[in-house]
Design an enzyme around this catalytic site. Structure first.
Site, PDB file in Angstrom:
ATOM      1  N   ASP A  47      37.535  37.948  41.188  1.00  0.00           N
ATOM      2  CA  ASP A  47      38.344  38.084  39.977  1.00  0.00           C
ATOM      3  C   ASP A  47      37.620  37.565  38.730  1.00  0.00           C
ATOM      4  O   ASP A  47      36.693  36.759  38.826  1.00  0.00           O
ATOM      5  CB  ASP A  47      39.633  37.262  40.100  1.00  0.00           C
ATOM      6  CG  ASP A  47      40.597  37.828  41.128  1.00  0.00           C
ATOM      7  OD1 ASP A  47      40.218  38.724  41.887  1.00  0.00           O
ATOM      8  OD2 ASP A  47      41.747  37.339  41.153  1.00  0.00           O
ATOM      9  N   HIS A 191      36.092  34.130  42.695  1.00  0.00           N
ATOM     10  CA  HIS A 191      35.907  34.430  41.269  1.00  0.00           C
ATOM     11  C   HIS A 191      34.417  34.596  40.975  1.00  0.00           C
ATOM     12  O   HIS A 191      33.666  33.618  41.060  1.00  0.00           O
ATOM     13  CB  HIS A 191      36.484  33.299  40.411  1.00  0.00           C
ATOM     14  CG  HIS A 191      37.973  33.156  40.580  1.00  0.00           C
ATOM     15  ND1 HIS A 191      38.536  32.425  41.601  1.00  0.00           N
ATOM     16  CD2 HIS A 191      38.996  33.686  39.870  1.00  0.00           C
ATOM     17  CE1 HIS A 191      39.858  32.496  41.494  1.00  0.00           C
ATOM     18  NE2 HIS A 191      40.171  33.257  40.465  1.00  0.00           N
TER      19      HIS A 191
HETATM   20 NI    NI Z   1      42.216  35.582  37.342  1.00  0.00          NI
END
Ligand code: NI
Length: 236
Positions: A47, A191
């Protein structure tokens, strides 16, 4: 970004989940087909990118033959269009993570729609493929957000394994959490915006391979998804 795991699990159960193997639409068919009824499939998701460090991650994934799903933030996708196009060209899936990464449940519906629609348009323009998946920032969603996702043809994808990489600054701790969470059908949250996460990836890829796992995109894992519906993992 993260959310309460209990809420995610509840949403997933309530939503109902699609089994493997996927029967993806022709446009979304993976380059190498994997039968997740036979193979132990797992989906890595990244992400908040793309950021310049995403290029290093793409290299690691390519060398290992692993596919992943990138939930991109629209403003970053437009800042690094080549990385989005490259990710798609290398077999990864691109999902919508909104334009500015707000907490959508705090916004009026018209703004929720704009946050999703703008990034969806950017992804379509950069990859030639309209995204079918969306991940709400912070995992924050409700009926109103789901309704906007449905209007835009986007399924909501949460996760069942949180590597807590937003908290840890230690690649081995991140890798350990990911590897401990491995099970067929899992969706793992990470991430690519964090260099520590990218440093953890070679260990995750090595350990998962040794355990016989195959890394697939979320659409390969879930099969066709229903817009507006919420998924946390594949049916087991
Ligand atoms: Ni996010």
């Amino acid at each position: 970004m993260r959310m309460r795991a209990v809420g995610a699990a509840f949403l997933g159960i309530a939503a109902g989940l699609w089994p493997c193997p996927p029967a993806a639409a022709a446009a979304d068919r993976p380059q190498t087909r994997v039968d997740c009824a036979q193979a132990k499939c797992v989906a890595l998701t990244f992400d908040d990118g793309p950021v310049p460090g995403t290029a290093r991650l793409l290299g690691l994934l390519r060398r290992s033959g692993a596919r992943a799903t990138f939930f991109v933030v629209g403003v970053r996708a437009r800042a690094h269009p080549g990385l989005v196009a490259r990710a798609r060209a290398e077999g990864h899936e691109i999902g919508d993570h909104t334009e500015h990464h707000p907490r959508l449940t705090a916004l009026p519906s018209a703004r929720v729609h704009r946050e999703l629609a703008t990034t969806r348009r950017t992804i379509t323009r950069l990859t030639g493929t309209r995204p079918t998946l969306f991940r709400p920032p912070y995992g924050a969603t409700d009926r109103r957000v789901a309704a906007q996702a449905r209007r835009l043809g986007l399924a909501q994808v949460l996760w069942d394994v949180d590597t807590l990489d937003w908290r840890h600054r230690d690649p081995s701790a991140i890798a350990r959490r990911a590897v401990n969470g491995l099970r067929p059908g899992a969706i793992i949250l990470m991430h690519d915006s964090r260099p520590t996460t990218v440093s953890a990836v070679p260990r995750i890829l090595r350990a998962a391979k040794a355990k016989g796992y195959t890394f697939v995109t979320v659409t390969e894992l879930l099969g066709p998804t229903v817009p507006g519906r919420t998924y946390v993992h594949a049916r087991r």
